[in-house]
Write a protein that holds these residues in place. Structure first.
Motif, PDB file in Angstrom:
ATOM      1  N   GLU A 104       0.548  -1.463   0.172  1.00 30.96           N
ATOM      2  CA  GLU A 104       0.030   0.086   0.132  1.00 30.96           C
ATOM      3  C   GLU A 104       1.175   1.509   0.386  1.00 30.96           C
ATOM      4  OE1 GLU A 104      -4.042   1.583   2.491  1.00 30.96           O
ATOM      5  OE2 GLU A 104      -2.081   0.513   3.327  1.00 30.96           O
ATOM      6  N   MET A 105       0.298   1.862  -1.296  1.00 32.17           N
ATOM      7  CA  MET A 105       1.929   4.178  -1.206  1.00 32.17           C
ATOM      8  C   MET A 105       1.280   4.705  -0.737  1.00 32.17           C
ATOM      9  SD  MET A 105       3.259   5.075  -4.802  1.00 32.17           S
ATOM     10  CE  MET A 105       3.709   6.513  -4.639  1.00 32.17           C
ATOM     11  N   PHE A 106       0.001   4.833  -0.246  1.00 35.25           N
ATOM     12  CA  PHE A 106      -0.588   5.746   0.210  1.00 35.25           C
ATOM     13  C   PHE A 106      -1.425   5.014   1.798  1.00 35.25           C
ATOM     14  CE2 PHE A 106      -0.366   7.342  -3.651  1.00 35.25           C
ATOM     15  CZ  PHE A 106       0.760   8.656  -3.942  1.00 35.25           C
ATOM     16  N   LYS A 107      -1.727   4.450   2.954  1.00 36.58           N
ATOM     17  CA  LYS A 107      -1.582   4.320   4.072  1.00 36.58           C
ATOM     18  C   LYS A 107      -3.381   4.942   4.464  1.00 36.58           C
ATOM     19  CE  LYS A 107       1.946   1.906   4.786  1.00 36.58           C
ATOM     20  NZ  LYS A 107       2.349   1.066   3.747  1.00 36.58           N
ATOM     21  N   VAL A 128       1.321  12.567   5.702  1.00 36.07           N
ATOM     22  CA  VAL A 128       2.070  11.378   6.833  1.00 36.07           C
ATOM     23  C   VAL A 128       1.232  11.227   7.685  1.00 36.07           C
ATOM     24  CG1 VAL A 128       3.079  10.476   4.804  1.00 36.07           C
ATOM     25  CG2 VAL A 128       4.296  11.734   6.749  1.00 36.07           C
ATOM     26  N   LYS A 129       1.724  10.022   8.247  1.00 29.58           N
ATOM     27  CA  LYS A 129       1.756   9.751  10.177  1.00 29.58           C
ATOM     28  C   LYS A 129       2.094   8.569  10.308  1.00 29.58           C
ATOM     29  CE  LYS A 129      -1.669   8.336  13.549  1.00 29.58           C
ATOM     30  NZ  LYS A 129      -3.337   8.476  13.431  1.00 29.58           N
ATOM     31  N   ILE A 157       4.556  14.473  -3.798  1.00 32.12           N
ATOM     32  CA  ILE A 157       3.072  14.404  -2.897  1.00 32.12           C
ATOM     33  C   ILE A 157       2.175  14.095  -2.106  1.00 32.12           C
ATOM     34  CG2 ILE A 157       3.202  12.011  -3.967  1.00 32.12           C
ATOM     35  CD1 ILE A 157       0.408  11.748  -5.505  1.00 32.12           C
ATOM     36  N   ALA A 158       3.485  13.589  -0.721  1.00 32.20           N
ATOM     37  CA  ALA A 158       2.689  12.684   0.413  1.00 32.20           C
ATOM     38  C   ALA A 158       4.007  13.995   1.228  1.00 32.20           C
ATOM     39  CB  ALA A 158       3.371  11.849   0.516  1.00 32.20           C
TER      40      ALA A 158
END
Length: 180
Positions: A104-107, A128-129, A157-158
């Motif tokens: 999963e690239m983006f959680k 991000v977290k 992007i993040a």
């Protein structure tokens, strides 16, 4: 081979000969962003990164409007890949569905900032977290002048928006915009 941007002033369909099977030679790269393409198969980006550990972050495609994270190398298309050394890139053969681990690239628990312009073109930026290597979320060089592009000013992007104030750069957008 080499990758190129094309800018057409009218809508045009180009009929190329069928994709030919060619020797699967490794692709020479330089450190940083490189435009690459695949062969007659469509390997996943997960398989590409597994075969080429020097690729950092995601691989991006340009969908005619904006950059999007790629999931597969589709024959006949170009992709931006960020590499950390000059080892040639080897394009793996396509792997059958379900034979590799899904990453999963983006959680799911990351914040999302969705910016949409008046044409309905939108981009999602991610807050991000947790412990994250932000270099894995760098974006390719800006697209040609006038093209739609939204990214953090860090060129990602993040971003970790809790550690410091972050700016968002927007080019090629048509106002008004909606931020959700």
């Amino acid at each position: 081979g080499d990758g190129y941007w094309m800018n057409n002033t009218v809508i045009e369909t180009y009929n190329y000969p069928a994709i030919q099977i060619v020797p699967h030679d490794p692709i020479s790269v330089t450190i940083g962003w490189n435009m690459i393409g695949g062969y007659e198969t469509s390997p996943t980006i997960i398989a590409l990164k597994a075969a080429n550990p020097q690729i950092i972050g995601s691989v991006f495609a340009y969908n005619g409007t904006q950059y999007v994270p790629a999931t597969n190398l589709v024959p006949g298309y170009g992709y931006w890949a960020n590499v950390t050394n000059t080892n040639p890139i080897v394009i793996p053969d396509a792997i059958s569905k379900g034979s590799e681990e899904v990453v999963e690239m983006f959680k799911e628990d990351w914040g999302r900032i969705v910016i949409t312009d008046s044409r309905g073109i939108s981009t999602t930026l991610y807050a991000v977290k947790g412990e994250v290597n932000l270099d894995e979320y760098s974006m390719p060089p800006l697209p040609p002048s006038g093209a739609f592009d939204i990214r953090f000013s860090s060129q990602r992007i993040a971003e970790d928006i809790n550690s410091s104030v972050q700016s968002i750069d927007m080019v090629g957008v048509r106002y008004p915009i909606t931020v959700r």
